[in-house]
Design a protein around this motif. Structure first.
Motif, PDB file in Angstrom:
ATOM      1  N   GLN A  37     -10.322 -22.258  -0.322  1.00 42.48           N
ATOM      2  CA  GLN A  37     -11.672 -21.718  -0.183  1.00 42.48           C
ATOM      3  C   GLN A  37     -11.614 -20.197  -0.325  1.00 42.48           C
ATOM      4  OE1 GLN A  37     -14.356 -23.344   2.705  1.00 42.48           O
ATOM      5  NE2 GLN A  37     -13.055 -25.144   3.021  1.00 42.48           N
ATOM      6  N   SER A  49     -16.314 -14.121   6.204  1.00 44.96           N
ATOM      7  CA  SER A  49     -17.158 -15.280   5.909  1.00 44.96           C
ATOM      8  C   SER A  49     -16.365 -16.192   4.991  1.00 44.96           C
ATOM      9  CB  SER A  49     -18.445 -14.831   5.217  1.00 44.96           C
ATOM     10  OG  SER A  49     -19.159 -13.942   6.030  1.00 44.96           O
ATOM     11  N   ALA A  51     -16.308 -19.803   2.556  1.00 46.02           N
ATOM     12  CA  ALA A  51     -17.104 -20.780   1.808  1.00 46.02           C
ATOM     13  C   ALA A  51     -16.238 -21.374   0.691  1.00 46.02           C
ATOM     14  CB  ALA A  51     -18.344 -20.118   1.226  1.00 46.02           C
ATOM     15  N   GLU A  55     -19.066 -16.984  -4.691  1.00 48.06           N
ATOM     16  CA  GLU A  55     -20.458 -16.517  -4.581  1.00 48.06           C
ATOM     17  C   GLU A  55     -21.037 -16.851  -3.209  1.00 48.06           C
ATOM     18  OE1 GLU A  55     -19.449 -17.577  -8.808  1.00 48.06           O
ATOM     19  OE2 GLU A  55     -19.350 -18.674  -6.924  1.00 48.06           O
ATOM     20  N   GLN A  56     -20.683 -18.006  -2.681  1.00 50.54           N
ATOM     21  CA  GLN A  56     -21.180 -18.405  -1.368  1.00 50.54           C
ATOM     22  C   GLN A  56     -20.594 -17.534  -0.259  1.00 50.54           C
ATOM     23  OE1 GLN A  56     -19.939 -22.497  -1.510  1.00 50.54           O
ATOM     24  NE2 GLN A  56     -21.985 -23.221  -2.092  1.00 50.54           N
ATOM     25  N   ALA A  57     -19.321 -17.205  -0.360  1.00 45.99           N
ATOM     26  CA  ALA A  57     -18.688 -16.350   0.656  1.00 45.99           C
ATOM     27  C   ALA A  57     -19.345 -14.977   0.676  1.00 45.99           C
ATOM     28  CB  ALA A  57     -17.192 -16.240   0.396  1.00 45.99           C
ATOM     29  N   GLU A  59     -22.392 -14.253  -0.422  1.00 48.04           N
ATOM     30  CA  GLU A  59     -23.770 -14.430   0.045  1.00 48.04           C
ATOM     31  C   GLU A  59     -23.834 -14.491   1.574  1.00 48.04           C
ATOM     32  OE1 GLU A  59     -27.026 -17.957  -0.187  1.00 48.04           O
ATOM     33  OE2 GLU A  59     -26.128 -17.353  -2.090  1.00 48.04           O
ATOM     34  N   LEU A  60     -22.928 -15.244   2.187  1.00 46.51           N
ATOM     35  CA  LEU A  60     -22.887 -15.323   3.647  1.00 46.51           C
ATOM     36  C   LEU A  60     -22.593 -13.957   4.263  1.00 46.51           C
ATOM     37  CD1 LEU A  60     -20.884 -18.643   4.169  1.00 46.51           C
ATOM     38  CD2 LEU A  60     -23.277 -18.228   4.773  1.00 46.51           C
ATOM     39  N   LYS A  63     -25.655 -11.714   4.048  1.00 45.30           N
ATOM     40  CA  LYS A  63     -26.699 -12.075   5.010  1.00 45.30           C
ATOM     41  C   LYS A  63     -26.448 -11.400   6.347  1.00 45.30           C
ATOM     42  CE  LYS A  63     -28.246 -16.543   3.315  1.00 45.30           C
ATOM     43  NZ  LYS A  63     -28.292 -17.986   3.553  1.00 45.30           N
TER      44      LYS A  63
END
Length: 96
Positions: A37, A49, A51, A55-57, A59-60, A63
């Protein structure tokens, strides 16, 4: 954690700071529990973070800290992305 985050302008300095935080705080746990991951390390706070996708990591992480400076790591891999030195074009780095 880096005390003067604004002084980090070189990609290598940013990567070194992120790797240092990762090794000190997260490496043992994350490599045992989240292999393959991605983690985005906030260089200002040291918070990470995790993910399945890069991109998800990011994004988190954004946030939690929209103005943060992040270092991305693929957990358990030698590097998430390849970085090469450029010898021309007025740029010190090329990201691939």
């Amino acid at each position: 954690m880096t005390s003067d985050i604004k002084s980090l302008t070189n990609p290598q300095e940013i990567a070194d700071a992120g790797e240092r935080i990762y090794k000190e705080r997260y490496k043992a746990d994350y490599e045992a529990n989240y292999p393959g991951q991605f983690t985005a390390i906030n260089l200002s706070t040291g918070k990470a973070s995790v993910a399945p996708f890069p991109e998800q990591a990011i994004e988190l992480a954004k946030k939690d800290s929209p103005e943060g400076l992040f270092h991305l790591i693929k957990i358990g891999a030698p590097g998430a992305f390849r970085i090469s030195r450029a010898s021309h074009a007025g740029s010190n780095w090329i990201f691939r």
